[in-house]
Design a protein around this motif. Structure first.
Motif, PDB file in Angstrom:
ATOM      1  N   HIS A  10      -6.642   4.507   0.448  1.00  0.00           N
ATOM      2  CA  HIS A  10      -5.426   4.679   0.053  1.00  0.00           C
ATOM      3  C   HIS A  10      -4.731   3.001  -0.561  1.00  0.00           C
ATOM      4  O   HIS A  10      -3.987   3.071  -2.026  1.00  0.00           O
ATOM      5  CB  HIS A  10      -4.215   4.633   1.094  1.00  0.00           C
ATOM      6  CG  HIS A  10      -4.354   5.996   1.904  1.00  0.00           C
ATOM      7  ND1 HIS A  10      -4.228   7.081   1.841  1.00  0.00           N
ATOM      8  CD2 HIS A  10      -4.736   6.208   2.675  1.00  0.00           C
ATOM      9  CE1 HIS A  10      -4.085   8.129   1.833  1.00  0.00           C
ATOM     10  NE2 HIS A  10      -4.780   7.369   3.541  1.00  0.00           N
ATOM     11  N   TYR A  11      -4.808   1.633  -0.387  1.00  0.00           N
ATOM     12  CA  TYR A  11      -4.506   0.907  -1.139  1.00  0.00           C
ATOM     13  C   TYR A  11      -5.750   0.676  -2.266  1.00  0.00           C
ATOM     14  O   TYR A  11      -5.413   0.037  -3.134  1.00  0.00           O
ATOM     15  CB  TYR A  11      -4.452  -0.173   0.076  1.00  0.00           C
ATOM     16  CG  TYR A  11      -3.718  -1.066  -0.376  1.00  0.00           C
ATOM     17  CD1 TYR A  11      -3.732  -2.066  -1.508  1.00  0.00           C
ATOM     18  CD2 TYR A  11      -3.695  -2.348   0.993  1.00  0.00           C
ATOM     19  CE1 TYR A  11      -1.724  -2.397  -1.583  1.00  0.00           C
ATOM     20  CE2 TYR A  11      -2.629  -3.384   0.775  1.00  0.00           C
ATOM     21  CZ  TYR A  11      -1.950  -3.429  -0.524  1.00  0.00           C
ATOM     22  OH  TYR A  11      -0.982  -4.630  -0.694  1.00  0.00           O
ATOM     23  N   CYS A  27       1.009  -1.242   0.014  1.00  0.00           N
ATOM     24  CA  CYS A  27      -0.275   0.560  -0.349  1.00  0.00           C
ATOM     25  C   CYS A  27       0.828   1.338  -0.239  1.00  0.00           C
ATOM     26  O   CYS A  27       1.932   1.297   0.631  1.00  0.00           O
ATOM     27  CB  CYS A  27      -0.730  -0.158   0.804  1.00  0.00           C
ATOM     28  SG  CYS A  27      -1.912   1.515   1.319  1.00  0.00           S
ATOM     29  N   THR A  45      -3.789   2.615  -4.761  1.00  0.00           N
ATOM     30  CA  THR A  45      -2.673   2.079  -5.474  1.00  0.00           C
ATOM     31  C   THR A  45      -2.739   0.338  -6.352  1.00  0.00           C
ATOM     32  O   THR A  45      -2.308   0.947  -6.841  1.00  0.00           O
ATOM     33  CB  THR A  45      -1.980   1.541  -3.744  1.00  0.00           C
ATOM     34  OG1 THR A  45      -1.848   2.542  -2.697  1.00  0.00           O
ATOM     35  CG2 THR A  45      -0.885   0.609  -3.889  1.00  0.00           C
ATOM     36  N   SER A  46      -4.152  -0.524  -5.757  1.00  0.00           N
ATOM     37  CA  SER A  46      -4.198  -0.930  -6.625  1.00  0.00           C
ATOM     38  C   SER A  46      -5.006  -0.906  -8.086  1.00  0.00           C
ATOM     39  O   SER A  46      -4.357  -1.230  -8.567  1.00  0.00           O
ATOM     40  CB  SER A  46      -5.008  -1.774  -5.674  1.00  0.00           C
ATOM     41  OG  SER A  46      -5.080  -3.773  -6.958  1.00  0.00           O
ATOM     42  N   PHE A  64      -1.676  -5.571   6.066  1.00  0.00           N
ATOM     43  CA  PHE A  64      -3.322  -4.958   5.365  1.00  0.00           C
ATOM     44  C   PHE A  64      -3.909  -5.892   7.049  1.00  0.00           C
ATOM     45  O   PHE A  64      -3.635  -6.812   7.896  1.00  0.00           O
ATOM     46  CB  PHE A  64      -3.621  -5.035   4.762  1.00  0.00           C
ATOM     47  CG  PHE A  64      -3.473  -6.902   4.004  1.00  0.00           C
ATOM     48  CD1 PHE A  64      -4.167  -7.944   4.533  1.00  0.00           C
ATOM     49  CD2 PHE A  64      -2.790  -7.085   2.543  1.00  0.00           C
ATOM     50  CE1 PHE A  64      -3.776  -8.796   3.923  1.00  0.00           C
ATOM     51  CE2 PHE A  64      -2.509  -7.538   2.816  1.00  0.00           C
ATOM     52  CZ  PHE A  64      -2.860  -9.169   3.198  1.00  0.00           C
TER      53      PHE A  64
END
Length: 353
Positions: free
Chosen positions: A279-280, A87, A283-284, A226
């Motif tokens: 936020h993740y 992340c 990112t992904s 996570f």
């Protein structure tokens, strides 16, 4: 042909696939008793007993095969410039992937209390994103990375040589039976940092005891995982809906935000923080966009890695993986699943508080 088969062949639009993923996540919350406190407490108690009866980790070979023995070229083609495979942080909401990588590294430095001249261990260093950043940012520090992949070690050391970094050493070993060489300990590490490795672990009591032996008395362990805000569970492949467990996270664990507080025999929890799951999600989605933009370059890499017959399916599986990560952490505006940061210190004597 099942729905999963259709997805893997790219016959279902992304918007429909993402909708189906969100439905599975809602079912996961029901199955794990997110809304029933008594059942959740009973399940969590059993889960703790299972962890304490387990080895430090299981299926470590599967984790390598699924993520880390894929050619580095694949990750280089679509991750950020630092190859941060975890992340990133978007404090303004519109950062580029490169900027978000740097923002998260800087947050680690603040929360872990990093200063130049410390002895640093990057535990589970992946493709060396943090190890290389630490070696550059803190030139007077001794940086050691631990990976369970020889391919990763070769890649990281090649990048270090290109950048003229002489303060970085990469070791290889399986954390289950790895013991730090006395030549590397040199009185212990000031900081041990671990980024999205503990999700592959099981017996945190044994893991923390091992890390405690590597820390100086005034040292600290910083962990980024996570997590779910309440639930902790195993990644297990029981039916076709457990697709991620089968192909990308065999033997893994979803920690809850409070899980590590139950393993304080050797390390004391000093502080913890929560990073919203959006936020993740960002990112992904950045990784997915990078894959789609570089498809023509990635496909030859996949043909070499997976064979001509399976390359197209594996390209779609990786797309599905990134979509699933984005939908998981974006679920409920990022307030169900997110990222937890922890700071631990060695205990001066036995017992828990």
């Amino acid at each position: 042909m099942s729905v999963i088969d259709w997805c893997e062949r790219g016959l279902i639009p992304d918007v429909a696939a993402r909708f189906g993923m969100r439905r599975l996540m809602a079912r996961r919350l029901v199955d794990e008793a997110a809304g029933n406190g008594e059942r959740r407490a009973e399940r969590f108690d059993r889960f703790l007993a299972e962890l304490r009866a387990s080895p430090i980790a299981i299926e470590t070979g599967a984790a390598n095969e699924q993520h880390y023995e894929v050619p580095a070229e694949f990750f280089h083609l679509h991750l950020g410039p630092r190859l941060k495979y975890s992340c990133c942080l978007y404090p303004g909401g519109h950062e580029t992937l490169a900027e978000a990588e740097e923002q998260m590294f800087r947050l680690y430095a603040v929360r872990a209390g990093l200063v130049d001249g410390q002895s640093l261990l990057d535990l589970g260093c992946g493709w060396g994103s943090l190890s290389l950043w630490l070696a550059e940012r803190y030139p007077n520090s001794r940086v050691v990375g631990l990976s369970n992949s020889h391919g990763q070690r070769d890649y990281i050391m090649a990048r270090a040589a290109e950048r003229g970094l002489r303060n970085l050493t990469i070791l290889t070993g399986n954390i289950v039976d790895f013991e730090m060489p006395t030549t590397q300990l040199a009185g212990g590490f000031d900081r041990v940092l671990s980024i999205e490795m503990f999700e592959h672990m099981k017996n945190y009591a044994l893991l923390f005891a091992k890390v405690a032996r590597w820390l100086r008395p005034e040292g600290r362990l910083f962990v980024h995982v996570f997590a779910h805000k309440l639930l902790a569970y195993h990644f297990e492949s029981q039916d076709e809906s457990d697709w991620m467990s089968r192909y990308f996270f065999t033997g893994g664990t979803m920690p809850s935000e409070h899980l590590f507080a139950h393993f304080q025999d050797d390390l004391k929890l000093e502080a913890q923080w929560w990073v919203n799951g959006r936020h993740y999600e960002k990112t992904s989605n950045h990784w997915l966009a990078g894959m789609d933009a570089r498809r023509d370059e990635i496909m030859p890499v996949f043909r070499r890695a997976y064979g001509d017959a399976d390359a197209r399916i594996w390209f779609q599986r990786w797309r599905m993986f990134y979509m699933a990560v984005a939908e998981l952490f974006g679920y409920a505006r990022g307030e169900e699943w997110g990222v937890a940061h922890f700071l631990f210190s060695p205990r001066r004597s036995g017992g828990t508080s």
